[in-house]
Design an enzyme around this catalytic site. Structure first.
Site, PDB file in Angstrom:
ATOM      1  CB  ILE A  18      -0.927  -0.055   1.303  1.00 46.39           C
ATOM      2  CG1 ILE A  18      -1.959  -1.187   1.383  1.00 46.39           C
ATOM      3  CG2 ILE A  18      -1.857   1.232   1.256  1.00 46.39           C
ATOM      4  CD1 ILE A  18      -2.659  -1.454   2.567  1.00 46.39           C
ATOM      5  CG  ASP A  75       8.942  11.272  -2.664  1.00 45.05           C
ATOM      6  OD1 ASP A  75       8.240  11.172  -3.509  1.00 45.05           O
ATOM      7  OD2 ASP A  75       9.121  12.505  -2.065  1.00 45.05           O
ATOM      8  CG  ASN A 102      -3.805   5.571  -0.934  1.00 45.87           C
ATOM      9  OD1 ASN A 102      -5.308   5.938  -0.947  1.00 45.87           O
ATOM     10  ND2 ASN A 102      -3.038   5.931  -0.093  1.00 45.87           N
ATOM     11  CE1 TYR A 168      -5.937  14.433  -6.896  1.00 45.43           C
ATOM     12  CE2 TYR A 168      -8.361  15.264  -6.817  1.00 45.43           C
ATOM     13  CZ  TYR A 168      -7.327  14.235  -6.453  1.00 45.43           C
ATOM     14  OH  TYR A 168      -7.718  13.043  -5.873  1.00 45.43           O
ATOM     15  CE  LYS A 172      -6.191  11.019  -7.818  1.00 46.77           C
ATOM     16  NZ  LYS A 172      -5.537   9.630  -7.250  1.00 46.77           N
ATOM     17  CB  VAL A 201     -12.617  10.720   1.287  1.00 49.48           C
ATOM     18  CG1 VAL A 201     -12.369   9.806   2.600  1.00 49.48           C
ATOM     19  CG2 VAL A 201     -13.041   9.946   0.067  1.00 49.48           C
TER      20      VAL A 201
END
Ligand SMILES: NC(=O)c1ccc[n+]([C@@H]2O[C@H](COP(=O)([O-])OP(=O)(O)OC[C@H]3O[C@@H](n4cnc5c(N)ncnc54)[C@H](OP(=O)(O)O)[C@@H]3O)[C@@H](O)[C@H]2O)c1
Length: 269
Positions: A18, A75, A102, A168, A172, A201
């Site tokens: 993860i 990183d 993630n 951003y 995505k 979120v």
């Protein structure tokens, strides 16, 4: 939460990597996998903040004595560090079964013409180039072993672009395109490519977006009931514990008071 009678069996002894596990959705996903597998799992948890990873590792190990975890500073935007990180994994963590891509961020809300080059680089280097570099390395090994799953943290921002989100949203949308190509390329394998695309979120996401201004970050959720990191972690664990003939290819998850990137019901009290 229960993922069905077979979930713990399906996760047993799996090795799960993860990225961005030091906070928010990544951290919650680590905890959710541990719970779903009753600790019978191996977690590789990476991010830049080692202290947060150490705290997470302590929390996991104190609850699940049988759980094995490996933490490391990674990183993902420093692409040259990805190969050495993978080749230096302890031998018992090398055969990764599930990759959860993630790590990611939005920085600022400036509109085109005023966006800092540094912020553009950080978003693309982390959300796109780092994610691609890690996936490229891991997919080679996944193909050899017909491994399990690649989970991609997309966003409603990758489907519905909004003012102040040009970069951003572009990252995505890029993730979504990369993810769809990858799923098609892997059609003759058992590898499942799963995109999870949340709406709002409440994590550290808005704090990062507002350059560390906690008050401004809180205002983002004024009059709203945002999703929690755990809500998304549950979807990730659900998707990766289905029967191997099933791919939950995409999910868009909103809080019930959100219907698009910019269409939100704001309570007045
Ligand atoms: N929150 C939302 O509303 C929302 C909505 C849709 C999609 N998402 C996506 O969900 C993912 C997780 O976000 P979150 O909400 O959990 O945000 P968060 O609480 O800010 O967590 C982001 C995680 O990414 C890590 N990270 C940032 N830059 C990194 C880098 N260069 N290398 C490695 N790790 C890095 C951070 O750890 P360090 O700082 O320790 O490195 C942190 O663990 C992101 O991809 C985000 O775009 C979030």
């Amino acid at each position: 939460m229960s993922y069905g009678t077979k979930a713990a069996e399906r996760l047993a002894n799996k090795i799960i990597l993860i990225t961005g596990a030091s906070a928010g959705i990544g951290r919650a996903t680590a905890l959710e996998y541990a719970a779903a597998a009753n600790g019978n799992i191996k977690l590789i948890l990476v991010a830049r903040r080692l202290q947060n990873l150490q705290k997470l590792q302590n929390d996991l190990q104190s609850t699940y004595k049988n759980l094995k975890s490996h933490i490391s500073v990674l990183d993902v935007s420093k692409i040259e560090t990805i190969k050495p990180f993978l080749s230096n994994l302890p031998s018992e963590f090398q055969k990764i079964d599930i990759l959860v891509n993630n790590a990611g961020k939005a920085i600022g809300k400036a509109q085109v013409g005023d966006i800092e080059q540094e912020d553009i680089n950080d978003m693309f280097d982390t959300n796109v180039k780092g994610m691609i570099a890690l996936t490229q390395e891991i997919v080679k090994d996944f193909k050899k072993r017909n491994a399990d799953d690649i989970v991609q943290l997309g966003s409603i921002a990758g489907r519905d672009a909004y003012p102040g989100g040009a970069i951003y949203c572009a990252t995505k949308f890029a993730l979504k395109a990369f993810t769809e190509s990858l799923r098609k390329e892997l059609i003759n394998t058992n590898i499942r490519v799963i995109e999870v695309a949340p709406g709002a979120v409440e994590t550290e996401f808005s704090i990062v977006r507002n350059y560390g201004d906690v008050e401004k970050a809180k205002q983002v959720y004024d009059g709203r009931i945002p999703l929690t990191a755990e809500d998304i972690a549950e979807v990730i664990v659900f998707a990766t514990t289905r029967r191997s003939n099933t791919v939950i290819a995409e999910t868009v998850i909103f809080p019930t008071d959100q219907a698009s990137a910019s269409h939100n019901y704001i309570r007045k009290n």
